[in-house]
Design a protein around this motif. Structure first.
Motif, short mmCIF file in Angstrom:
data_model
loop_
_atom_site.label_atom_id
_atom_site.label_comp_id
_atom_site.label_asym_id
_atom_site.label_seq_id
_atom_site.Cartn_x
_atom_site.Cartn_y
_atom_site.Cartn_z
N THR A 1 0.90 -1.25 -0.12
CA THR A 1 0.07 -0.20 0.00
C THR A 1 0.95 1.25 -0.06
O THR A 1 2.10 1.15 0.24
N THR A 2 0.31 2.36 0.12
CA THR A 2 1.14 3.64 -0.04
C THR A 2 1.80 3.69 1.51
O THR A 2 2.67 4.63 1.54
N ARG A 3 1.41 2.91 2.16
CA ARG A 3 2.00 3.18 3.62
C ARG A 3 3.34 2.46 3.93
O ARG A 3 4.08 2.49 4.96
N HIS A 4 3.44 1.42 2.80
CA HIS A 4 4.93 0.70 2.76
C HIS A 4 6.13 1.62 2.35
O HIS A 4 5.87 2.54 1.67
N ARG A 5 7.17 1.26 2.89
CA ARG A 5 8.46 2.16 2.57
C ARG A 5 9.26 1.16 1.74
O ARG A 5 9.56 -0.11 2.49
N CYS A 6 10.09 1.34 0.80
CA CYS A 6 10.97 0.54 0.17
C CYS A 6 12.53 1.04 0.81
O CYS A 6 12.79 2.26 1.37
#
Length: 52
Positions: free
Chosen positions: A47-52
């Protein structure tokens, strides 16, 4: 409506890529990586809340 969902995902990907390019980030993605990313978003694993 599956067609609308597909269009929203495609639009979101294009906007994100454009934003990164304008910000000076170079984007290098293989077809396999892009397909994996789309599958992860579609399946709800990313989702948009994940960070790479």
């Amino acid at each position: 409506m599956p067609a609308l969902e597909h269009s929203n995902e495609l639009y979101a990907a294009m906007v994100a890529a454009a934003y990164l390019q304008v910000s000076g980030q170079q984007i290098k993605v293989t077809t396999s990586d892009a397909a994996e990313l789309v599958a992860a978003v579609t399946d709800g694993r990313l989702t948009t809340r994940h960070r790479c």
